[in-house]
Write a protein that holds these residues in place. Structure first.
Motif, PDB file in Angstrom:
ATOM      1  N   GLY A  87       0.814  -1.211   0.000  1.00 15.15           N
ATOM      2  CA  GLY A  87       0.000   0.000   0.000  1.00 15.15           C
ATOM      3  C   GLY A  87       0.845   1.259   0.000  1.00 15.15           C
ATOM      4  O   GLY A  87       0.518   2.243  -0.682  1.00 15.15           O
ATOM      5  N   ALA A  88       1.952   1.232   0.760  1.00 19.91           N
ATOM      6  CA  ALA A  88       2.844   2.389   0.792  1.00 19.91           C
ATOM      7  C   ALA A  88       3.446   2.667  -0.580  1.00 19.91           C
ATOM      8  O   ALA A  88       3.593   3.829  -0.995  1.00 19.91           O
ATOM      9  CB  ALA A  88       3.950   2.155   1.817  1.00 19.91           C
ATOM     10  N   ARG A  99       2.089   6.280  -0.135  1.00 19.28           N
ATOM     11  CA  ARG A  99       1.721   6.686   1.222  1.00 19.28           C
ATOM     12  C   ARG A  99       2.690   6.031   2.209  1.00 19.28           C
ATOM     13  O   ARG A  99       2.368   5.024   2.860  1.00 19.28           O
ATOM     14  CB  ARG A  99       0.273   6.273   1.532  1.00 19.28           C
ATOM     15  N   PRO A 100       3.908   6.553   2.340  1.00 23.91           N
ATOM     16  CA  PRO A 100       4.894   5.927   3.228  1.00 23.91           C
ATOM     17  C   PRO A 100       4.467   5.889   4.686  1.00 23.91           C
ATOM     18  O   PRO A 100       4.984   5.083   5.460  1.00 23.91           O
ATOM     19  CB  PRO A 100       6.140   6.812   3.038  1.00 23.91           C
ATOM     20  N   ARG A 140       6.684   0.222  12.228  1.00 23.88           N
ATOM     21  CA  ARG A 140       7.835   1.099  12.095  1.00 23.88           C
ATOM     22  C   ARG A 140       9.097   0.520  12.729  1.00 23.88           C
ATOM     23  O   ARG A 140      10.200   0.692  12.212  1.00 23.88           O
ATOM     24  CB  ARG A 140       7.508   2.455  12.718  1.00 23.88           C
ATOM     25  N   ALA A 141       8.946  -0.176  13.836  1.00 25.94           N
ATOM     26  CA  ALA A 141      10.124  -0.728  14.506  1.00 25.94           C
ATOM     27  C   ALA A 141      10.860  -1.711  13.608  1.00 25.94           C
ATOM     28  O   ALA A 141      12.095  -1.763  13.606  1.00 25.94           O
ATOM     29  CB  ALA A 141       9.710  -1.415  15.814  1.00 25.94           C
ATOM     30  N   ILE A 165      -7.309   3.901   5.219  1.00 25.38           N
ATOM     31  CA  ILE A 165      -6.368   5.011   5.383  1.00 25.38           C
ATOM     32  C   ILE A 165      -6.253   5.814   4.093  1.00 25.38           C
ATOM     33  O   ILE A 165      -6.293   7.054   4.108  1.00 25.38           O
ATOM     34  CB  ILE A 165      -4.996   4.479   5.837  1.00 25.38           C
ATOM     35  N   VAL A 166      -6.125   5.124   2.962  1.00 23.52           N
ATOM     36  CA  VAL A 166      -5.916   5.856   1.700  1.00 23.52           C
ATOM     37  C   VAL A 166      -7.194   6.525   1.214  1.00 23.52           C
ATOM     38  O   VAL A 166      -7.136   7.406   0.341  1.00 23.52           O
ATOM     39  CB  VAL A 166      -5.349   4.919   0.611  1.00 23.52           C
ATOM     40  N   THR A 167      -8.342   6.137   1.732  1.00 23.43           N
ATOM     41  CA  THR A 167      -9.602   6.800   1.370  1.00 23.43           C
ATOM     42  C   THR A 167     -10.028   7.826   2.417  1.00 23.43           C
ATOM     43  O   THR A 167     -11.194   8.250   2.431  1.00 23.43           O
ATOM     44  CB  THR A 167     -10.730   5.766   1.173  1.00 23.43           C
ATOM     45  N   GLY A 168      -9.107   8.194   3.302  1.00 19.41           N
ATOM     46  CA  GLY A 168      -9.443   9.191   4.311  1.00 19.41           C
ATOM     47  C   GLY A 168     -10.341   8.667   5.403  1.00 19.41           C
ATOM     48  O   GLY A 168     -11.071   9.419   6.045  1.00 19.41           O
TER      49      GLY A 168
END
Length: 385
Positions: A114-115, A120-121, A130-131, A339-342
């Motif tokens: 997805g990123a 969308r990083p 993230r870890a 997330i990508v659709t707000g």
């Protein structure tokens, strides 16, 4: 939720129709569907799940049902052949461990894809990813050793550890059911009082679902199911039913009216008066047990849940491990798309509704697949050849 080690996914309708108690399958299916809904937050179906009407949620229901199921599956067998049954349990625990690792890898790939695809990083900062991105070597080692777990991907690891504890639980139960529950309860209390839990490798804190705490709920389910399989029954008491109903109603009002600001601790430790999920505080534990008691002792509910083996809900519960993995992957895709659709709640609701339908389709596919290997299907195939 979460697959269950007690029920082989290859069980066919023809072979199990006269043996299988489908009530566990039905409630396990409801827990799995609820877990899927809650794992795609931000849509309109999430507020309708029972976590919004009481202290416990589908995770507690899933672990209790799992304890009931393993008691039925292994209780009598263990008394006859401890070594063979222990090997079976350990093999199942290893299967769950592998399923957890593979599901975690797929989850990471979904968010990484997805990123890249949507540019969308920030997706790689979600659900504790993230870890691993920042500390790849330690992160991968932590994943393999269960010292780093992604959000929404921590039920299978809990269940695998509970299965590792199961042979000792069965041995203790063989000595005395009260001994098992007493030692299990002391372990739960000690873990909650002194915050004893498996640690995370890459950050401070513990496993989100502490197996040293959750094993008590698992052991309760185990003891109850073995008692039932030996002809015992739950005590039917008007007083106990009234107390259970009153507690469930109080819990519903507490959550619905947001009474969290009231301090009812009376100076007691949080494990006895708090609402912590990691250490399974007593209010959460009592809530799921009260619900289970009412369901088990109210004849109308018991009759409703005894659905035919061919019912769609029964199929979902029967193939619980495969369904849980399928639902987790769907939920992770849903989170990325939200997330990508707000975080559009209408899109999320449509996605979850479609995902629920796919759960039923996939369960039917698993039934069909299992039927191909059944003796009847094999004989028909030979005759056709």
């Amino acid at each position: 939720m979460a697959g269950n080690g007690a029920s082989a996914d290859a069980t066919t309708a023809a072979g199990a129709s006269r043996k299988r108690d489908t009530r566990l399958d039905v409630f396990r299916a409801l827990a799995l569907l609820t877990i899927f809904i809650n794992h795609v937050p931000g849509q309109f179906l999430e507020p309708l799940t029972h976590k919004n009407f009481g202290f416990s949620d589908s995770a507690e229901a899933f672990v209790l049902i799992s304890g009931l199921a393993v008691g039925l599956a292994y209780g009598r067998k263990f008394a006859g052949s401890r070594l063979a049954v222990t090997v079976q349990i350990l093999r199942r625990a290893f299967s769950l461990y592998v399923a957890h690792i593979m599901t975690s890898i797929v989850t990471f790939a979904i968010f990484a894809g997805g990123a890249l695809w949507f540019a969308r990083p920030e997706l790689l900062s979600e659900i504790n990813l993230r870890a691993v991105v920042d500390h790849t070597e330690q992160g991968l080692l932590g994943m393999v050793l269960l010292g780093h777990q992604f959000g929404y991907n921590n039920i299978l690891s809990l269940y695998a550890v509970l299965l590792l504890m199961l042979p000792a639980m069965l041995w203790l139960h063989g000595r005395s059911p009260l001994l098992l529950l007493a030692l299990s309860g002391l372990l739960w209390l000690g873990a909650g009082l002194w915050h004893v839990a498996p640690s995370n490798f890459l950050d401070d804190g513990y496993w989100f679902l502490n197996p040293l705490s959750w094993q008590f709920l698992f052991a309760i389910g185990l003891a109850v199911s073995i008692r039932r399989s030996r002809g015992g029954h739950l005590p039917r008491s008007v007083l106990l039913a009234a107390l259970s109903l009153g507690y469930v109603v109080l819990s519903c009002l507490w959550v619905a009216l947001s009474w969290w600001h009231y301090d009812v601790s009376l100076g007691l430790p949080p494990v006895l008066t708090g609402f912590d999920k990691t250490f399974l505080s007593a209010p959460r534990l009592l809530h799921v047990l009260a619900l289970a008691y009412l369901i088990a002792t109210i004849p109308a509910l018991s009759r409703w849940s005894a659905l035919p083996l061919t019912h769609p809900l029964t199929a979902i519960g029967r193939h619980s491990l495969a369904i849980f993995i399928f639902g987790t992957i769907l939920a992770m895709v849903g989170q990325v798309l939200m997330i990508v659709t707000g975080k559009n709640p209408w899109f999320g609701t449509l996605y979850v509704a479609g995902g629920l339908g796919l759960h039923f389709v996939y369960a039917r596919y698993r039934d069909w697949l299992a039927g191909l290997g059944s003796p009847v299907a094999t004989k028909s195939a030979r005759q056709a050849a």
